[in-house]
Design a protein around this motif. Sequence first.
Motif, PDB file in Angstrom:
ATOM      1  N   ALA A 221       0.824  -1.206   0.000  1.00 32.43           N
ATOM      2  CA  ALA A 221       0.000   0.000   0.000  1.00 32.43           C
ATOM      3  C   ALA A 221       0.858   1.255   0.000  1.00 32.43           C
ATOM      4  O   ALA A 221       0.557   2.226  -0.703  1.00 32.43           O
ATOM      5  CB  ALA A 221      -0.943  -0.010   1.199  1.00 32.43           C
ATOM      6  N   SER A 222       1.927   1.238   0.768  1.00 32.70           N
ATOM      7  CA  SER A 222       2.818   2.404   0.851  1.00 32.70           C
ATOM      8  C   SER A 222       3.521   2.670  -0.474  1.00 32.70           C
ATOM      9  O   SER A 222       3.824   3.823  -0.803  1.00 32.70           O
ATOM     10  CB  SER A 222       3.861   2.189   1.954  1.00 32.70           C
ATOM     11  OG  SER A 222       3.236   2.058   3.217  1.00 32.70           O
ATOM     12  N   ALA A 223       3.765   1.604  -1.244  1.00 30.71           N
ATOM     13  CA  ALA A 223       4.421   1.741  -2.544  1.00 30.71           C
ATOM     14  C   ALA A 223       3.439   2.087  -3.659  1.00 30.71           C
ATOM     15  O   ALA A 223       3.841   2.257  -4.816  1.00 30.71           O
ATOM     16  CB  ALA A 223       5.158   0.443  -2.884  1.00 30.71           C
ATOM     17  N   GLY A 224       2.153   2.166  -3.309  1.00 29.03           N
ATOM     18  CA  GLY A 224       1.143   2.472  -4.312  1.00 29.03           C
ATOM     19  C   GLY A 224       0.747   1.294  -5.172  1.00 29.03           C
ATOM     20  O   GLY A 224       0.093   1.474  -6.208  1.00 29.03           O
ATOM     21  N   ALA A 229      -1.923  -4.665  -2.740  1.00 29.69           N
ATOM     22  CA  ALA A 229      -2.295  -4.307  -1.365  1.00 29.69           C
ATOM     23  C   ALA A 229      -3.712  -4.784  -1.051  1.00 29.69           C
ATOM     24  O   ALA A 229      -3.957  -5.355   0.015  1.00 29.69           O
ATOM     25  CB  ALA A 229      -2.183  -2.804  -1.164  1.00 29.69           C
ATOM     26  N   LEU A 230      -4.635  -4.554  -1.978  1.00 29.08           N
ATOM     27  CA  LEU A 230      -6.019  -4.970  -1.751  1.00 29.08           C
ATOM     28  C   LEU A 230      -6.145  -6.494  -1.712  1.00 29.08           C
ATOM     29  O   LEU A 230      -6.924  -7.046  -0.927  1.00 29.08           O
ATOM     30  CB  LEU A 230      -6.921  -4.391  -2.836  1.00 29.08           C
ATOM     31  CG  LEU A 230      -7.087  -2.867  -2.814  1.00 29.08           C
ATOM     32  CD1 LEU A 230      -7.876  -2.388  -4.028  1.00 29.08           C
ATOM     33  CD2 LEU A 230      -7.762  -2.409  -1.525  1.00 29.08           C
ATOM     34  N   GLU A 231      -5.374  -7.174  -2.549  1.00 26.93           N
ATOM     35  CA  GLU A 231      -5.381  -8.635  -2.545  1.00 26.93           C
ATOM     36  C   GLU A 231      -4.887  -9.173  -1.202  1.00 26.93           C
ATOM     37  O   GLU A 231      -5.487 -10.083  -0.616  1.00 26.93           O
ATOM     38  CB  GLU A 231      -4.506  -9.155  -3.676  1.00 26.93           C
ATOM     39  CG  GLU A 231      -4.407 -10.672  -3.749  1.00 26.93           C
ATOM     40  CD  GLU A 231      -3.447 -11.146  -4.829  1.00 26.93           C
ATOM     41  OE1 GLU A 231      -2.999 -12.309  -4.746  1.00 26.93           O
ATOM     42  OE2 GLU A 231      -3.135 -10.351  -5.750  1.00 26.93           O
ATOM     43  N   LEU A 232      -3.803  -8.613  -0.708  1.00 27.59           N
ATOM     44  CA  LEU A 232      -3.264  -9.043   0.582  1.00 27.59           C
ATOM     45  C   LEU A 232      -4.223  -8.703   1.711  1.00 27.59           C
ATOM     46  O   LEU A 232      -4.396  -9.486   2.651  1.00 27.59           O
ATOM     47  CB  LEU A 232      -1.902  -8.386   0.820  1.00 27.59           C
ATOM     48  CG  LEU A 232      -0.776  -8.817  -0.123  1.00 27.59           C
ATOM     49  CD1 LEU A 232       0.460  -7.933   0.079  1.00 27.59           C
ATOM     50  CD2 LEU A 232      -0.420 -10.282   0.091  1.00 27.59           C
ATOM     51  N   ASN A 233      -4.865  -7.545   1.605  1.00 30.38           N
ATOM     52  CA  ASN A 233      -5.787  -7.133   2.658  1.00 30.38           C
ATOM     53  C   ASN A 233      -7.039  -8.003   2.687  1.00 30.38           C
ATOM     54  O   ASN A 233      -7.594  -8.265   3.757  1.00 30.38           O
ATOM     55  CB  ASN A 233      -6.180  -5.673   2.475  1.00 30.38           C
ATOM     56  CG  ASN A 233      -6.889  -5.118   3.699  1.00 30.38           C
ATOM     57  OD1 ASN A 233      -6.334  -5.111   4.796  1.00 30.38           O
ATOM     58  ND2 ASN A 233      -8.120  -4.681   3.524  1.00 30.38           N
TER      59      ASN A 233
END
Length: 291
Positions: A221-224, A229-233
């Motif tokens: 997420a921090s890297a954009g 990020a959404l997949e991991l979340n």
Amino acid sequence: MLKGSIVALVTPFTERGNIDYSRLQQLVDWHCEAGTDAIVAMGTTGEATMMRHDEHIAVVSAVTEIAAGRIAVIAGNGSNSTAEAVHLTEKMDHLPLAGFLNVNPYYNKPSQRGLVLHYEACAAASDKPQLLYNVPCRTGTDLLPEHVAEIAQIDNIVGIKEATGDIQRIQQLRERCGDDFILLSGDDSTACDFILNGGQGVISVTANVVPAQLKAMVAAASAGATELALELNDKLAPLHAAMFVEANPIAVKWALSLMGKIDANYRLPMTPPELPQQQEIEQTLRTAGLI
């Protein structure tokens, strides 16, 4: 040191209710190995409000000693009494801390002016960086963005843990407090969106049970890297929910006990979860492959 994936660390206890320093060392070592960016010791998740002041200081001291510079340590220094918060800050100021995390005074329901004066007093008690901590659902007061901006004028007030879950707060705080002010999520379920919308990390309960996975999500997420990020979340979402089936830290300590990391011991008035919640936590951990 005050950004990224930060764990709100539990405090392990023995069956007699004493601090379990052996388990504490194992937890700190685990977070160092997993890549967690920092540890908050003696916050809400650490059962700080159930601890005597000498125990509070002893736990923070132990965490800094175990960490030995491998990971940043942030000390909770909050209290519903300004005098007590100042006292804790002064007593821990000599420790090798990255900073302090200071929660809104709870129960008393101070005015916005009272909150400003409280934080001013605590900031004056140490030169170390301090993070504000806004969690209205637990304190009964909401530190509003315009007053955060006022407090942010103090040199060592460097950021805020914003736990309302309101993503709109990010823009409001950024506009009022500037680009250098650190914005951290204090709500696991919305942390990914918080970071994707300009936040700089999370102080997380879920990181207690899956530190490496939480770190990976925060890094993406921090890297954009929005899709990743959404997949991991999405994979973390059931754990986020399970960690709050009862008041924190009841569920997360139970989860860690099922994982063999600590014993399921609490300080009153915290108690183990009821049977349906125990079963829900266990099933969530099994589905996630953690037990």
